[in-house]
Design a protein around this motif. Sequence first.
Motif, mmCIF file in Angstrom:
data_model
loop_
_atom_site.group_PDB
_atom_site.id
_atom_site.type_symbol
_atom_site.label_atom_id
_atom_site.label_comp_id
_atom_site.label_asym_id
_atom_site.label_seq_id
_atom_site.Cartn_x
_atom_site.Cartn_y
_atom_site.Cartn_z
ATOM 1 N N LEU A 257 115.153 28.582 -94.715
ATOM 2 C CA LEU A 257 115.501 27.852 -95.925
ATOM 3 C C LEU A 257 115.270 28.698 -97.175
ATOM 4 C CD1 LEU A 257 114.783 24.081 -96.418
ATOM 5 C CD2 LEU A 257 114.618 25.642 -98.340
ATOM 6 N N GLY A 258 114.107 29.370 -97.241
ATOM 7 C CA GLY A 258 113.791 30.178 -98.404
ATOM 8 C C GLY A 258 114.636 31.434 -98.531
ATOM 9 N N LEU A 259 115.410 31.749 -97.495
ATOM 10 C CA LEU A 259 116.279 32.929 -97.525
ATOM 11 C C LEU A 259 117.715 32.567 -97.888
ATOM 12 C CD1 LEU A 259 116.714 35.974 -96.978
ATOM 13 C CD2 LEU A 259 117.113 35.383 -94.580
ATOM 14 N N ILE A 260 118.266 31.527 -97.243
ATOM 15 C CA ILE A 260 119.693 31.247 -97.418
ATOM 16 C C ILE A 260 119.998 30.424 -98.672
ATOM 17 C CG2 ILE A 260 120.122 31.381 -94.944
ATOM 18 C CD1 ILE A 260 120.272 28.331 -94.879
ATOM 19 N N ILE A 261 119.094 29.524 -99.067
ATOM 20 C CA ILE A 261 119.387 28.654 -100.215
ATOM 21 C C ILE A 261 119.531 29.448 -101.520
ATOM 22 C CG2 ILE A 261 118.582 26.716 -101.587
ATOM 23 C CD1 ILE A 261 119.635 25.988 -98.796
ATOM 24 N N PRO A 262 118.658 30.447 -101.818
ATOM 25 C CA PRO A 262 118.886 31.239 -103.035
ATOM 26 C C PRO A 262 120.249 31.932 -103.061
ATOM 27 C CG PRO A 262 116.645 31.578 -102.244
ATOM 28 C CD PRO A 262 117.362 30.797 -101.183
ATOM 29 N N HIS A 263 120.708 32.415 -101.889
ATOM 30 C CA HIS A 263 122.025 33.040 -101.823
ATOM 31 C C HIS A 263 123.120 32.024 -102.120
ATOM 32 C CE1 HIS A 263 121.167 37.109 -100.198
ATOM 33 N NE2 HIS A 263 120.085 36.530 -99.720
ATOM 34 N N LEU A 264 122.996 30.842 -101.545
ATOM 35 C CA LEU A 264 123.995 29.802 -101.776
ATOM 36 C C LEU A 264 124.018 29.391 -103.247
ATOM 37 C CD1 LEU A 264 126.078 27.919 -100.530
ATOM 38 C CD2 LEU A 264 124.236 26.297 -100.046
ATOM 39 N N SER A 265 122.854 29.308 -103.856
ATOM 40 C CA SER A 265 122.763 28.967 -105.269
ATOM 41 C C SER A 265 123.463 30.007 -106.132
ATOM 42 C CB SER A 265 121.287 28.845 -105.679
ATOM 43 O OG SER A 265 121.163 28.625 -107.063
ATOM 44 N N ARG A 266 123.253 31.276 -105.817
ATOM 45 C CA ARG A 266 123.901 32.335 -106.597
ATOM 46 C C ARG A 266 125.417 32.358 -106.403
ATOM 47 N NH1 ARG A 266 118.945 35.084 -105.354
ATOM 48 N NH2 ARG A 266 119.818 35.941 -103.434
ATOM 49 N N LEU A 267 125.870 31.967 -105.209
ATOM 50 C CA LEU A 267 127.312 31.876 -104.992
ATOM 51 C C LEU A 267 127.944 30.817 -105.894
ATOM 52 C CD1 LEU A 267 127.834 32.137 -101.104
ATOM 53 C CD2 LEU A 267 128.600 33.734 -102.848
ATOM 54 N N PHE A 268 127.222 29.717 -106.106
ATOM 55 C CA PHE A 268 127.719 28.619 -106.930
ATOM 56 C C PHE A 268 127.690 28.954 -108.416
ATOM 57 C CE2 PHE A 268 127.000 25.557 -103.371
ATOM 58 C CZ PHE A 268 128.241 24.940 -103.421
ATOM 59 N N ILE A 269 126.597 29.613 -108.853
ATOM 60 C CA ILE A 269 126.295 29.606 -110.284
ATOM 61 C C ILE A 269 125.976 30.980 -110.871
ATOM 62 C CG2 ILE A 269 123.778 29.279 -110.410
ATOM 63 C CD1 ILE A 269 124.398 26.662 -111.971
ATOM 64 N N GLY A 270 125.922 32.017 -110.024
ATOM 65 C CA GLY A 270 125.653 33.360 -110.526
ATOM 66 C C GLY A 270 124.199 33.779 -110.374
ATOM 67 N N ASP A 271 123.893 35.010 -110.829
ATOM 68 C CA ASP A 271 122.581 35.614 -110.615
ATOM 69 C C ASP A 271 121.524 35.228 -111.644
ATOM 70 O OD1 ASP A 271 123.480 36.958 -108.379
ATOM 71 O OD2 ASP A 271 124.118 38.721 -109.518
ATOM 72 N N ASN A 272 121.914 34.568 -112.710
ATOM 73 C CA ASN A 272 120.964 34.212 -113.762
ATOM 74 C C ASN A 272 119.970 33.168 -113.247
ATOM 75 O OD1 ASN A 272 119.570 33.484 -116.063
ATOM 76 N ND2 ASN A 272 121.391 33.335 -117.341
ATOM 77 N N ASN A 273 118.689 33.546 -113.156
ATOM 78 C CA ASN A 273 117.679 32.641 -112.615
ATOM 79 C C ASN A 273 117.426 31.420 -113.498
ATOM 80 O OD1 ASN A 273 116.567 34.005 -110.104
ATOM 81 N ND2 ASN A 273 116.410 35.663 -111.578
ATOM 82 N N LEU A 274 117.824 31.473 -114.756
ATOM 83 C CA LEU A 274 117.701 30.297 -115.610
ATOM 84 C C LEU A 274 118.461 29.108 -115.020
ATOM 85 C CD1 LEU A 274 118.158 31.867 -119.168
ATOM 86 C CD2 LEU A 274 116.046 30.996 -118.169
ATOM 87 N N ASN A 275 119.577 29.405 -114.340
ATOM 88 C CA ASN A 275 120.382 28.354 -113.722
ATOM 89 C C ASN A 275 120.220 28.295 -112.209
ATOM 90 O OD1 ASN A 275 121.607 27.638 -116.241
ATOM 91 N ND2 ASN A 275 122.960 29.413 -116.051
ATOM 92 N N SER A 276 120.103 29.476 -111.579
ATOM 93 C CA SER A 276 120.091 29.501 -110.116
ATOM 94 C C SER A 276 118.805 28.930 -109.528
ATOM 95 C CB SER A 276 120.314 30.927 -109.608
ATOM 96 O OG SER A 276 119.253 31.785 -109.970
ATOM 97 N N LEU A 277 117.669 29.066 -110.223
ATOM 98 C CA LEU A 277 116.417 28.535 -109.670
ATOM 99 C C LEU A 277 116.429 27.005 -109.579
ATOM 100 C CD1 LEU A 277 112.849 29.845 -110.142
ATOM 101 C CD2 LEU A 277 113.282 27.419 -110.502
ATOM 102 N N PRO A 278 116.748 26.259 -110.662
ATOM 103 C CA PRO A 278 116.803 24.797 -110.514
ATOM 104 C C PRO A 278 117.894 24.339 -109.555
ATOM 105 C CG PRO A 278 117.535 25.466 -112.707
ATOM 106 C CD PRO A 278 116.940 26.669 -112.064
ATOM 107 N N LEU A 279 119.032 25.072 -109.522
ATOM 108 C CA LEU A 279 120.079 24.693 -108.584
ATOM 109 C C LEU A 279 119.622 24.899 -107.145
ATOM 110 C CD1 LEU A 279 122.996 23.745 -108.171
ATOM 111 C CD2 LEU A 279 123.682 26.154 -108.162
#
Length: 328
Positions: A257-279
């Motif tokens: 979970l801790g590996l694939i979800i960050p990748h999926l989040s970045r696919l949706f919203i980009g690399d900016n952690n301001l948005n990708s972390l809450p997503l």
Amino acid sequence: MNKNALIFVGLFVFLLILIVFSMSWGRFSIPVIEVIHTLLLQNANETQHAIIFNLRLPRIFAAILVGGALAIAGVTYQGIFRNPLVSPDILGVSNGACVGAAIAILLGTNIFGIQVFAFLGGLCAVMLTMNLPRLIKRDSTIILVLSGIIVSGFMLSTLGLIKYLANPETQLADIVYWQLGSLTKANFHHLIMLSPIIISTALLLYLLRWRINVLSLGDREARLIGANIRMERHIMVINATLLTSAAVCLSGTIGWLGLIIPHLSRLFIGDNNLNSLPLAAMIGAIFLLIIDTLARNLYIQEIPLGILTGFIGAPFFAWVLIKQNTLK
């Protein structure tokens, strides 16, 4: 409303629908309208009331907290180490926390003692992983991943020894529970004990997410901006480890979970952690709630979460890697 806001709103609405559906589906099926009436305290059926409030609702809250926590920890680790392959599992944090929890079970401590030992075990594992590249004087992505594999292997061996020494009638089942991952024992007592830790550490990492962006630029660029790299990295590692350890205390070890979800989040919203972390937190909560709902309904006996996340996470991560390569 911009695209990012629409994604957040859509996922939040989907999560609410999923919560109601999860309370409805189970060995004892409850119609959706009865679930809503029960939540509004307008249902006189005591059996349905007991099932929803005593069994299903605590599991749903636990799945949301654990899923969000592991996703946030994954985003944090990948950002501060500038490595998309690291996660609480790869760095050995999850297995280290599981070893700590197993030692606490052998010692007969309560849930607070298990939390302390899990945190110490996870922190010990991540510190070993961080320092191994320094010992061999090769600081690179592949060396960090290999160090995590070494530490994870050592922690798994230690866990095997603890299981061998454990009392098969009183302790072994609890240790296996931690290793395979399950929310069977989740209740409001455990949630009251652990949710403040999960929420507070997740909130701190949320507030510091712009500093993750700074650290992900690299040491030289971060120093030019004025970042105290050593202090900030240690603060984030400690918080992400505490977050992972609290999640392990609630659910046991849940891989991928801790590996694939960050990748999926970045696919949706980009690399900016301001948005990708809450997503990532939102997607992680949804993902684990779906997995837990399937785990308790697919078979006569409940399937451990770690098994399902492995079957789903491995091919899904392969798809993510193929998708990212296609987009380049």
